[in-house]
Design a protein around this motif. Structure first.
Motif, PDB file in Angstrom:
ATOM      1  N   GLU A  98       0.840  -1.206   0.000  1.00 26.03           N
ATOM      2  CA  GLU A  98       0.000   0.000   0.000  1.00 26.03           C
ATOM      3  C   GLU A  98       0.874   1.254   0.000  1.00 26.03           C
ATOM      4  N   GLU A  99       1.932   1.224   0.796  1.00 25.94           N
ATOM      5  CA  GLU A  99       2.847   2.361   0.855  1.00 25.94           C
ATOM      6  C   GLU A  99       3.533   2.575  -0.497  1.00 25.94           C
ATOM      7  N   MET A 100       3.924   1.484  -1.144  1.00 20.37           N
ATOM      8  CA  MET A 100       4.590   1.601  -2.444  1.00 20.37           C
ATOM      9  C   MET A 100       3.625   2.103  -3.511  1.00 20.37           C
ATOM     10  N   PHE A 101       2.365   1.650  -3.473  1.00 19.43           N
ATOM     11  CA  PHE A 101       1.376   2.161  -4.424  1.00 19.43           C
ATOM     12  C   PHE A 101       1.166   3.661  -4.234  1.00 19.43           C
ATOM     13  N   ALA A 102       1.130   4.101  -2.973  1.00 17.23           N
ATOM     14  CA  ALA A 102       0.936   5.517  -2.692  1.00 17.23           C
ATOM     15  C   ALA A 102       2.101   6.355  -3.222  1.00 17.23           C
ATOM     16  N   LYS A 103       3.311   5.819  -3.134  1.00 19.46           N
ATOM     17  CA  LYS A 103       4.498   6.564  -3.565  1.00 19.46           C
ATOM     18  C   LYS A 103       4.717   6.504  -5.069  1.00 19.46           C
ATOM     19  N   GLY A 105       2.547   4.707  -7.532  1.00 19.64           N
ATOM     20  CA  GLY A 105       1.434   4.500  -8.437  1.00 19.64           C
ATOM     21  C   GLY A 105       1.531   3.175  -9.180  1.00 19.64           C
ATOM     22  N   ASN A 106       1.010   3.178 -10.410  1.00 16.50           N
ATOM     23  CA  ASN A 106       0.934   1.933 -11.171  1.00 16.50           C
ATOM     24  C   ASN A 106       2.298   1.355 -11.531  1.00 16.50           C
ATOM     25  N   VAL A 107       3.340   2.209 -11.526  1.00 18.46           N
ATOM     26  CA  VAL A 107       4.666   1.721 -11.906  1.00 18.46           C
ATOM     27  C   VAL A 107       5.183   0.673 -10.919  1.00 18.46           C
ATOM     28  N   ILE A 108       4.533   0.558  -9.758  1.00 16.20           N
ATOM     29  CA  ILE A 108       4.955  -0.432  -8.774  1.00 16.20           C
ATOM     30  C   ILE A 108       4.806  -1.848  -9.333  1.00 16.20           C
ATOM     31  N   VAL A 109       3.880  -2.037 -10.285  1.00 10.40           N
ATOM     32  CA  VAL A 109       3.736  -3.350 -10.919  1.00 10.40           C
ATOM     33  C   VAL A 109       5.013  -3.698 -11.680  1.00 10.40           C
ATOM     34  N   PHE A 110       5.577  -2.718 -12.371  1.00 12.21           N
ATOM     35  CA  PHE A 110       6.852  -2.932 -13.070  1.00 12.21           C
ATOM     36  C   PHE A 110       7.956  -3.233 -12.075  1.00 12.21           C
ATOM     37  N   ALA A 116      11.617 -10.293  -5.703  1.00 11.16           N
ATOM     38  CA  ALA A 116      11.168 -11.629  -5.320  1.00 11.16           C
ATOM     39  C   ALA A 116      10.446 -11.574  -3.977  1.00 11.16           C
ATOM     40  N   GLY A 117       9.328 -12.263  -3.881  1.00  8.62           N
ATOM     41  CA  GLY A 117       8.545 -12.293  -2.648  1.00  8.62           C
ATOM     42  C   GLY A 117       7.419 -11.283  -2.628  1.00  8.62           C
ATOM     43  N   LEU A 118       7.509 -10.260  -3.486  1.00 12.32           N
ATOM     44  CA  LEU A 118       6.459  -9.238  -3.516  1.00 12.32           C
ATOM     45  C   LEU A 118       5.702  -9.222  -4.838  1.00 12.32           C
ATOM     46  N   ARG A 119       6.108 -10.070  -5.780  1.00 13.73           N
ATOM     47  CA  ARG A 119       5.464 -10.037  -7.097  1.00 13.73           C
ATOM     48  C   ARG A 119       3.977 -10.378  -6.996  1.00 13.73           C
ATOM     49  N   ALA A 120       3.676 -11.610  -6.595  1.00 14.68           N
ATOM     50  CA  ALA A 120       2.284 -12.055  -6.562  1.00 14.68           C
ATOM     51  C   ALA A 120       1.427 -11.186  -5.641  1.00 14.68           C
ATOM     52  N   PRO A 121       1.883 -10.861  -4.413  1.00 17.94           N
ATOM     53  CA  PRO A 121       1.071  -9.980  -3.571  1.00 17.94           C
ATOM     54  C   PRO A 121       0.808  -8.628  -4.212  1.00 17.94           C
ATOM     55  N   THR A 122       1.804  -8.074  -4.903  1.00 15.67           N
ATOM     56  CA  THR A 122       1.627  -6.771  -5.544  1.00 15.67           C
ATOM     57  C   THR A 122       0.624  -6.858  -6.680  1.00 15.67           C
ATOM     58  N   PHE A 123       0.691  -7.923  -7.474  1.00 14.57           N
ATOM     59  CA  PHE A 123      -0.244  -8.070  -8.582  1.00 14.57           C
ATOM     60  C   PHE A 123      -1.670  -8.250  -8.064  1.00 14.57           C
ATOM     61  N   ALA A 124      -1.813  -8.980  -6.959  1.00 19.75           N
ATOM     62  CA  ALA A 124      -3.137  -9.134  -6.361  1.00 19.75           C
ATOM     63  C   ALA A 124      -3.657  -7.802  -5.842  1.00 19.75           C
ATOM     64  N   MET A 125      -2.789  -7.023  -5.198  1.00 15.73           N
ATOM     65  CA  MET A 125      -3.208  -5.722  -4.692  1.00 15.73           C
ATOM     66  C   MET A 125      -3.557  -4.772  -5.832  1.00 15.73           C
ATOM     67  N   ILE A 133      -7.055  -3.612 -16.437  1.00 19.43           N
ATOM     68  CA  ILE A 133      -6.220  -4.752 -16.816  1.00 19.43           C
ATOM     69  C   ILE A 133      -5.254  -4.396 -17.933  1.00 19.43           C
ATOM     70  N   THR A 134      -5.629  -3.435 -18.803  1.00 18.03           N
ATOM     71  CA  THR A 134      -4.711  -3.033 -19.870  1.00 18.03           C
ATOM     72  C   THR A 134      -3.457  -2.381 -19.291  1.00 18.03           C
ATOM     73  N   LYS A 135      -3.613  -1.585 -18.236  1.00 19.53           N
ATOM     74  CA  LYS A 135      -2.453  -0.975 -17.584  1.00 19.53           C
ATOM     75  C   LYS A 135      -1.617  -2.032 -16.879  1.00 19.53           C
ATOM     76  N   PHE A 136      -2.303  -2.996 -16.253  1.00 20.42           N
ATOM     77  CA  PHE A 136      -1.568  -4.074 -15.596  1.00 20.42           C
ATOM     78  C   PHE A 136      -0.732  -4.838 -16.608  1.00 20.42           C
TER      79      PHE A 136
END
Length: 202
Positions: A98-103, A105-110, A116-125, A133-136
């Motif tokens: 949540e903190e990373m999304f706030a700082k 934005g969508n680039v956190i997916v990249f 490692a360890g944060l990929r799947a949780p980040t994609f779910a969030m 989904i196009t941005k994802f």
């Protein structure tokens, strides 16, 4: 060398790696990077071409990532109380993401593609946050274009020394994250300077 990687290198095929990448995206505790390294070793052994390995691995990763994104978006906040998301997204991980999304934005997916360890949780969030989904697909695809070719290449060139390959992989991830951090700081400074110039003109 993890047993699963040793088995894939000795007896597996690129199609097994594809399947493992799909289920790993859904939360199976198998590091994605280990699968990509194993794919590189199979290329070195002549069991697959580089292009074939790259395409199957990218497809497997993309399917797994999209599945967990859509699962979270479909279920909404209730997804956090159901497996596999309740195992993946602990309270500490959720607060961090949540903190990373706030700082960022969508680039956190990249960025998560290289953490490692944060990929799947980040994609779910990302799904829970209502990201289109196009941005994802855009940000996840860009991250995959950076990581998959390099990691498979590391597995190919260092097939005879997998410990060195894993060290090179760690160095690569640090370089990517460091570059992203510098780019983010540069963008922030540029925006501040542009805003200050705009105020002076008025």
């Amino acid at each position: 060398m993890p047993d699963i990687m040793g088995a894939l290198v000795r007896y597996g095929s690129i199609y097994w790696i594809f399947g493992f990448l799909v289920v790993a995206g859904l939360g199976l505790p198998i590091p994605e990077d280990i699968m990509l390294l194993a794919a590189g070793v199979l290329v070195q052994q002549g069991k697959a071409s580089y292009v074939e390995a790259l395409l199957w691995c990218a497809f497997g990763v993309f399917v797994g990532d999209t599945a967990i994104f859509l699962m979270a978006r479909r279920l909404g906040p209730a997804a956090l109380e159901r497996a596999p998301l309740k195992w993946l997204i602990t309270r500490a991980r959720r607060e961090k993401i949540e903190e990373m999304f706030a700082k960022h934005g969508n680039v956190i997916v990249f960025m998560a593609r290289h953490m490692a360890g944060l990929r799947a949780p980040t994609f779910a969030m990302a799904g829970l946050h209502g990201m289109p989904i196009t941005k994802f697909w855009l940000w996840d695809g860009l991250g995959l274009c950076v990581s998959a070719p390099v990691v498979i290449g590391i597995g190919y060139w260092l097939a005879d020394n997998l410990e060195a390959a894993k060290q090179k992989l760690a160095n690569f991830e640090h370089i990517v994250l460091g570059t992203l951090a510098v780019a983010a700081i540069g963008y922030f400074v540029w925006r501040r300077l542009r805003r200050a110039n705009s105020l002076q003109e008025h």
